[in-house]
Enzyme design. Structure first.
Site, PDB file in Angstrom:
ATOM      1  CG  ASP A  54      -1.986   0.712   1.374  1.00 16.46           C
ATOM      2  OD1 ASP A  54      -3.041   0.671   2.055  1.00 16.46           O
ATOM      3  OD2 ASP A  54      -1.899   2.102   0.672  1.00 16.46           O
ATOM      4  CG  ASP A 103      -2.908   3.622  -2.575  1.00 15.57           C
ATOM      5  OD1 ASP A 103      -3.893   2.966  -2.573  1.00 15.57           O
ATOM      6  OD2 ASP A 103      -2.524   4.328  -1.666  1.00 15.57           O
ATOM      7  CD  GLU A 104      -5.596  -1.274  -1.239  1.00 14.97           C
ATOM      8  OE1 GLU A 104      -5.748  -2.467  -0.726  1.00 14.97           O
ATOM      9  OE2 GLU A 104      -6.314  -0.168  -0.798  1.00 14.97           O
TER      10      GLU A 104
HETATM   11  P1  TTP Z   1      -5.720   5.276   0.643  1.00 16.81           P
HETATM   12  O1  TTP Z   1      -4.764   4.076   0.554  1.00 16.81           O
HETATM   13  O2  TTP Z   1      -6.949   4.759   1.668  1.00 16.81           O
HETATM   14  O3  TTP Z   1      -4.968   6.395   1.520  1.00 16.81           O
HETATM   15  P2  TTP Z   1      -3.335   6.981   1.519  1.00 16.81           P
HETATM   16  O4  TTP Z   1      -2.824   6.341   0.587  1.00 16.81           O
HETATM   17  O5  TTP Z   1      -3.855   8.358   1.120  1.00 16.81           O
HETATM   18  O6  TTP Z   1      -2.928   7.003   2.863  1.00 16.81           O
HETATM   19  P3  TTP Z   1      -2.338   5.837   3.731  1.00 16.81           P
HETATM   20  O7  TTP Z   1      -0.821   6.351   3.949  1.00 16.81           O
HETATM   21  O8  TTP Z   1      -3.103   5.707   4.820  1.00 16.81           O
HETATM   22  O9  TTP Z   1      -2.465   4.590   2.799  1.00 16.81           O
HETATM   23  O10 TTP Z   1      -5.985   5.822  -0.498  1.00 16.81           O
HETATM   24  C1  TTP Z   1      -5.394   5.768  -1.763  1.00 16.81           C
HETATM   25  C2  TTP Z   1      -5.738   7.006  -2.509  1.00 16.81           C
HETATM   26  O11 TTP Z   1      -6.915   7.210  -2.843  1.00 16.81           O
HETATM   27  C3  TTP Z   1      -5.382   8.302  -1.788  1.00 16.81           C
HETATM   28  O12 TTP Z   1      -4.138   8.802  -1.959  1.00 16.81           O
HETATM   29  C4  TTP Z   1      -6.460   9.383  -2.301  1.00 16.81           C
HETATM   30  C5  TTP Z   1      -7.500   8.374  -2.767  1.00 16.81           C
HETATM   31  N1  TTP Z   1      -8.685   8.452  -1.860  1.00 16.81           N
HETATM   32  C6  TTP Z   1      -9.827   9.341  -2.184  1.00 16.81           C
HETATM   33  O13 TTP Z   1      -9.619   9.986  -3.046  1.00 16.81           O
HETATM   34  N2  TTP Z   1     -10.774   9.505  -1.308  1.00 16.81           N
HETATM   35  C7  TTP Z   1     -10.943   8.556  -0.153  1.00 16.81           C
HETATM   36  O14 TTP Z   1     -11.774   8.855   0.730  1.00 16.81           O
HETATM   37  C8  TTP Z   1      -9.889   7.819   0.256  1.00 16.81           C
HETATM   38  C9  TTP Z   1      -9.890   6.717   1.373  1.00 16.81           C
HETATM   39  C10 TTP Z   1      -8.855   7.674  -0.649  1.00 16.81           C
HETATM   40 CA    CA Z   2      -2.407   4.025   0.629  1.00 10.55          CA
END
Ligand code: TTP
Ligand code: CA
Length: 366
Positions: A9, A109-110
């Site tokens: 992730d 992103d995962e």
């Molecule tokens: P996530 O992996 O949930 O969050 P993140 O990568 O920003 O943070 P973390 O370090 O906790 O993993 O989501 C991936 C991407 O998806 C995030 O960068 C932006 C997008 N996203 C949105 O647009 N809206 C949302 O509500 C969420 C949760 C994510």
């Molecule tokens: Ca993430």
């Protein structure tokens, strides 16, 4: 052989991409937002970096509210640019796909991955591989990520969640029960607020408590399917396998050059192994291609590409090599900066069967 599964992730993905593009943002609160356009500040936060999260800013929060929380802390508000993040995501997924046995992207992103074969089921080797994945993502895109390794998808996902940001959690099979037991059941994948309160009503708070619940009690409360899943998740015995993403529409290789250079010869020399490996992939999958693309990532991390498309699908090694070399000659003239990384992509893949090889095609007719 017991499975070894990983979950990767990328950390605060959109915001981190923006930080990489503009290093002056480092250390300041950054939020990437979707503006709805009604008023200046209407819209929501897509994601925020950790500096902004410290002030309680999170995904889904209205922009105006987030701005209020960051007042006086020099925040940077950035408009979301999905296409930009997608290009980077694709490049990362492609590179990951070459490092693991099976890659299953599950979001921008995962991804889950399976490394059972390449590690021979050894968690020490899996840790090394995860470390090299982390360095590869830093080297190619300057981004950090979090990785979890375990015997099932649920365990791997818990591992990456715990490792955020920038960490690695390896949960060997024999310590899985001990790792899971003390965690809140709400941390399990698929357990949302509703399930959490239903579990609480049954007196279940931790994963360990859930694991000891009788299957019939869970099935009565949650149904056969979900009840069964909950028990499997809690015991780290969920059996869902890692399924490869769609069949590739292209093959590519990207390398980091030994030094930054503007010399196309130097670039193509260092790509020759990549070209050979693409040719190998074509041969082993029985594919030919119509388009060759030269990819140059410049010292400022911008990407420049140049392509050539053939009328008939081909698969010859020399055609790829010669075309790449000609394309890099052109790219180097227009790039304006030196190359830091370079790559080759073949696309427009076709099954090889009823197709003429270029050498055959070019053979003079007598
Ligand atoms: P996530 O992996 O949930 O969050 P993140 O990568 O920003 O943070 P973390 O370090 O906790 O993993 O989501 C991936 C991407 O998806 C995030 O960068 C932006 C997008 N996203 C949105 O647009 N809206 C949302 O509500 C969420 C949760 C994510
Ligand atoms: Ca993430």
């Amino acid at each position: 052989m017991p499975r070894i599964i990983g979950h990767i992730d990328l950390d605060y993905f959109y915001a981190q991409v923006e930080e990489v593009r503009n290093p002056s943002l480092k250390g300041r609160p950054v939020m990437v937002c979707v503006f709805s356009g009604r008023t200046e500040d209407s819209g929501v936060v897509s994601t925020a970096n950790y500096e902004a999260r410290e002030f309680g800013v999170h995904s889904g929060m209205p922009i105006a509210q987030a701005k209020k929380r960051l007042e006086g802390h020099d925040p940077e508000v950035i408009r979301m640019d999905h296409e930009k993040y997608e290009v980077i995501s694709n490049r990362i997924m492609e590179e990951l796909g070459q490092m693991v046995d099976i890659l299953e992207p599950t979001g921008i992103d995962e991804a889950f991955f399976d490394v059972t074969n390449s590690t021979g089921g050894d968690y020490g080797r899996a840790r090394k591989l995860a470390e090299s994945i982390k360095s590869a993502v830093v080297r190619s895109e300057n981004l950090t990520c979090s990785i979890g390794i375990g015997r099932s998808k649920v365990v791997a996902k818990l591992g990456s969640d715990m490792a955020k940001p920038g960490g690695l959690t390896v949960i060997p099979s024999e310590t899985t029960e001990a790792f899971l037991a003390p965690l809140d059941a709400s941390r399990l994948y698929g357990v949302g607020p509703k399930t959490t309160s239903a579990l609480e009503e049954m007196g279940i708070r931790t994963v360990g408590e859930l694991a000891k619940t009788s299957p019939s009690d869970l099935e009565r409360r949650f149904g056969m399917k979900f009840g069964g899943y909950l028990l499997a998740a809690a015991t780290g015995t969920d059996t869902d396998s890692v399924v490869a993403g769609l069949e590739p529409a292209q093959f590519s290789r990207i390398v980091t050059l030994k030094r930054d250079t503007g010399d196309p010869k130097e670039v193509t020399e260092q790509l020759s192994e990549g070209v050979q490996s693409i040719h190998g992939k074509l041969t082993s999958s029985g594919k030919s291609f119509k388009t060759v693309t030269a990819i140059g990532i410049l010292t400022d991390l911008t990407t420049k590409t140049k392509s050539k498309t053939f009328e008939t699908a081909v698969s010859d090694l020399t055609v790829i090599g010669d075309t790449v070399s000609a394309l890099f000659d052109e790219l180097s003239r227009t790039a304006g900066k030196e190359f830091r990384r370079a790559g080759v992509r073949v696309s427009g893949l076709e099954d090889v069967e009823d197709q003429t090889s270029l050498s055959e095609f070019l053979r003079p007719v007598r």
